[in-house]
Design a protein around this motif. Structure first.
Motif, mmCIF file in Angstrom:
data_model
loop_
_atom_site.group_PDB
_atom_site.id
_atom_site.type_symbol
_atom_site.label_atom_id
_atom_site.label_comp_id
_atom_site.label_asym_id
_atom_site.label_seq_id
_atom_site.Cartn_x
_atom_site.Cartn_y
_atom_site.Cartn_z
ATOM 1 N N THR A 43 18.632 36.056 15.827
ATOM 2 C CA THR A 43 17.370 37.043 15.820
ATOM 3 C C THR A 43 16.052 36.401 16.144
ATOM 4 O OG1 THR A 43 16.523 36.444 13.459
ATOM 5 C CG2 THR A 43 18.463 37.895 13.667
ATOM 6 N N HIS A 44 15.004 37.896 16.465
ATOM 7 C CA HIS A 44 13.814 37.458 16.546
ATOM 8 C C HIS A 44 13.091 38.043 15.291
ATOM 9 C CE1 HIS A 44 13.845 37.276 21.546
ATOM 10 N NE2 HIS A 44 14.346 36.188 20.849
ATOM 11 N N LEU A 70 11.443 28.854 12.861
ATOM 12 C CA LEU A 70 9.884 28.695 12.633
ATOM 13 C C LEU A 70 8.846 28.989 13.730
ATOM 14 C CD1 LEU A 70 9.807 25.569 10.383
ATOM 15 C CD2 LEU A 70 9.622 28.147 9.475
ATOM 16 N N SER A 71 9.255 28.881 14.911
ATOM 17 C CA SER A 71 8.491 29.373 16.038
ATOM 18 C C SER A 71 8.271 30.666 16.037
ATOM 19 C CB SER A 71 9.435 28.963 17.407
ATOM 20 O OG SER A 71 10.592 29.480 17.478
ATOM 21 N N ASN A 72 9.209 31.496 15.638
ATOM 22 C CA ASN A 72 8.669 32.992 15.237
ATOM 23 C C ASN A 72 7.769 33.316 14.188
ATOM 24 O OD1 ASN A 72 11.919 33.858 16.794
ATOM 25 N ND2 ASN A 72 9.899 33.710 17.755
ATOM 26 N N ILE A 73 7.874 32.648 12.849
ATOM 27 C CA ILE A 73 7.635 32.874 11.845
ATOM 28 C C ILE A 73 6.252 32.172 11.216
ATOM 29 C CG2 ILE A 73 7.776 32.321 9.037
ATOM 30 C CD1 ILE A 73 10.893 32.922 9.878
ATOM 31 N N LEU A 102 14.081 24.996 13.439
ATOM 32 C CA LEU A 102 12.854 24.883 13.953
ATOM 33 C C LEU A 102 12.390 25.539 14.993
ATOM 34 C CD1 LEU A 102 10.484 23.086 13.170
ATOM 35 C CD2 LEU A 102 11.484 21.182 14.752
ATOM 36 N N HIS A 103 13.286 25.684 16.168
ATOM 37 C CA HIS A 103 12.835 26.335 17.323
ATOM 38 C C HIS A 103 13.987 27.535 17.748
ATOM 39 C CE1 HIS A 103 10.403 22.942 18.316
ATOM 40 N NE2 HIS A 103 11.163 22.126 18.068
ATOM 41 N N ASP A 104 13.343 28.410 18.775
ATOM 42 C CA ASP A 104 14.360 29.400 19.114
ATOM 43 C C ASP A 104 14.980 28.816 20.334
ATOM 44 O OD1 ASP A 104 15.159 31.525 20.589
ATOM 45 O OD2 ASP A 104 13.269 32.764 20.422
ATOM 46 N N PRO A 105 16.248 28.835 20.222
ATOM 47 C CA PRO A 105 17.365 28.331 20.961
ATOM 48 C C PRO A 105 17.097 28.981 22.456
ATOM 49 C CG PRO A 105 18.383 29.564 19.312
ATOM 50 C CD PRO A 105 17.125 29.385 19.034
ATOM 51 N N ALA A 106 16.531 30.214 22.443
ATOM 52 C CA ALA A 106 16.676 30.912 23.897
ATOM 53 C C ALA A 106 15.519 30.905 24.540
ATOM 54 C CB ALA A 106 16.885 32.601 23.483
ATOM 55 N N ALA A 107 14.136 30.204 23.965
ATOM 56 C CA ALA A 107 13.051 29.898 24.453
ATOM 57 C C ALA A 107 12.821 28.473 24.987
ATOM 58 C CB ALA A 107 11.986 30.424 23.504
ATOM 59 N N GLY A 123 4.719 29.762 19.317
ATOM 60 C CA GLY A 123 4.990 31.317 18.792
ATOM 61 C C GLY A 123 4.166 31.976 19.949
ATOM 62 N N SER A 124 4.157 33.216 19.813
ATOM 63 C CA SER A 124 3.427 34.237 20.673
ATOM 64 C C SER A 124 1.778 33.900 20.976
ATOM 65 C CB SER A 124 3.396 35.785 20.234
ATOM 66 O OG SER A 124 2.725 35.937 19.096
ATOM 67 N N GLY A 125 1.290 33.289 19.928
ATOM 68 C CA GLY A 125 -0.115 32.756 20.124
ATOM 69 C C GLY A 125 -0.350 31.530 20.682
ATOM 70 N N GLY A 126 0.913 30.698 20.862
ATOM 71 C CA GLY A 126 0.311 29.436 21.367
ATOM 72 C C GLY A 126 1.228 28.151 20.526
ATOM 73 N N ARG A 127 0.798 27.149 20.656
ATOM 74 C CA ARG A 127 1.257 25.964 20.231
ATOM 75 C C ARG A 127 0.750 25.877 18.457
ATOM 76 N NH1 ARG A 127 0.364 20.049 19.362
ATOM 77 N NH2 ARG A 127 -1.732 20.316 20.268
ATOM 78 N N ILE A 128 1.635 25.624 17.643
ATOM 79 C CA ILE A 128 1.275 25.504 16.158
ATOM 80 C C ILE A 128 1.841 24.172 15.682
ATOM 81 C CG2 ILE A 128 1.634 26.251 13.881
ATOM 82 C CD1 ILE A 128 2.322 28.758 15.017
#
Length: 435
Positions: A43-44, A70-73, A102-107, A123-128
């Motif tokens: 999921t996204h 977590l990359s999305n959340i 931790l990471h989105d496997p498709a990104a 994430g969509s806003g850059g690095r966290i």
């Protein structure tokens, strides 16, 4: 340690490695289970791309475990903390087990941003940047049923030095120990399971050390990281996974990250992997393609979702999945390239093709629409194209895993491999003829 209900019950071990069974006791109440080999629901931010919850649940045999990352959340932490009731309720998810990775496997995940104390997600806003404290605060906010421990996974590139790989293993073990310490003291995470992460790049000794040390910790299962498509050839991947699994207990699940292609799934199951992430159907959908490979091992050719072998003869525009590339010739972009398990419906050949995507497939798309209609939707950039393709690709991929479990149960794994790999063999033969 809290939790401890997750239990892997194996019914068969084929040729000493391939494992067939059921992962039981999932979720806070332990009422869910997941057949292995199997895959998670990709999921996204809690939503399967292109599909509403109602549309998604028209599909049969969906996995009982939903993967969020977590990359999305991470960038929504403050909102979730204010909401207070966890991500499952926030996203409107029902009757599912929640797994947080931790990471989105498709990104694609940029490298070079890991330190001794932090890892970064994008994430969509850059690095966290995440410390263990922030990582664990996120887990308390998400309230998953199980989560992957924090890990330094930046050693998948084949140019990574031995020193850097060793540091990755050391950091990942240190992160795991810190996560477990916080976890054990946290009331919010009571009943939640932790998966330890096995790193080690392409260095056998480091892989074995990482597996051996991680297995000493009180974890419920293991994530095998840094072995994704594009990082190494399958022969090396199989060698490393086989060595790692010898160090891991038989009664705990092994989740392989970053692998989704059917040929690679088969090879990794033969090496002893139990679980996979189901991002591959999403990647295929984003390319405007439809999965069409055959996995029929039954005598009845009309079984739903079982593509006849001749479907694959249509896919002349593809590279052979059966070709073996040497380590060093691959790159992470291989995850985005079209494979021989799919057809490109944007191709003009499909503008007057009135067959379903796959003959005999029981999904909504194949029962109601033709290839020509999907071609039209794609060339006119209609949003419905992604919906219909995602329905079919998800259904077909789940059918493949059902066939894989059936093959293991009935000693037909070699037959399934022949069916699935036929596409690559046919394309290789055509390439030789054209040459």
């Amino acid at each position: 340690m809290a939790g401890g209900r997750m239990q892997l019950e194996l019914s068969r071990v084929v040729q000493g490695r391939s494992r067939l069974g059921v992962l039981k006791g999932l979720g806070r109440t332990g009422q869910h289970s997941l057949e292995v080999p199997g895959c998670l629901l990709y999921t996204h931010f809690g939503t399967v791309p292109h599909l509403t919850q109602d549309t998604l649940h028209t599909l049969r045999n969906l996995p009982s475990v939903t993967q969020v990352t977590l990359s999305n959340i991470a960038e929504h932490q403050e909102v979730l903390e204010e909401f207070k009731d966890g991500f499952r309720k926030f996203a409107g998810l029902h009757d599912t087990v929640l797994y947080c990775s931790l990471h989105d496997p498709a990104a694609l995940c940029p490298t070079g941003y890991t330190t001794n104390k932090t890892v970064s997600v994008w994430g969509s806003g850059g690095r966290i940047e995440l410390t263990v404290a922030k990582f664990m605060a996120l887990q308390k906010t998400v309230q998953p049923d199980w989560y992957q421990s924090m890990a330094d996974g930046e050693t998948w590139q084949n140019s990574t030095s031995r020193k850097r790989v060793r540091k990755s293993v050391d950091r990942t073990l240190a992160h795991l120990d810190e996560c477990l310490l916080v976890h054990q003291k946290s009331q919010e995470l009571d009943g939640v399971e932790v998966f330890g992460v096995v790193e080690g790049g392409d260095i056998l000794e480091e892989r074995v050390r990482s597996a051996r040390e991680t297995a000493k910790r009180p974890v419920a299962g293991f994530c095998l990281d840094g072995l994704q498509t594009g990082s190494m050839d399958q022969r090396l991947r199989t060698q490393l996974i086989t060595a790692v699994n010898k160090e891991l207990p038989e009664d705990k699940p092994r989740l392989l990250q970053g692998i989704g292609r059917p040929d690679e799934v088969l090879a990794c199951v033969e090496a002893g992997v139990d679980l996979f992430e189901s991002f591959f159907p999403f990647q295929v959908t984003e390319r405007g393609c439809a999965l069409c490979f055959s996995f029929d091992i039954s005598p009845d050719p009309e079984r739903a979702g079982r593509a006849p072998p001749e479907v694959l003869e249509q896919s002349e525009e593809k590279d052979a999945a059966g070709d073996i590339k040497q380590n060093g010739d691959l790159n992470h972009d291989d995850q985005t390239q079209m494979t021989s398990f799919e057809i490109n419906l944007k191709d003009k050949r499909y503008q007057d093709d009135f067959k379903p995507l796959v003959e005999g497939c029981g999904c909504y798309c194949c029962k109601n629409h033709q290839r020509a209609y999907l071609h039209h939707l794609l060339v006119t950039n209609e949003l419905l194209a992604g919906v219909l393709l995602m329905i079919h690709n998800t259904s077909h991929y789940q059918g493949f895993f059902s066939a894989l479990r059936e093959a293991l149960a009935e000693d037909k794994l070699d037959l399934l491999k022949t069916r699935v790999l036929r596409a690559g063999a046919q394309q290789t033969e055509r390439d030789e003829q054209d040459g």
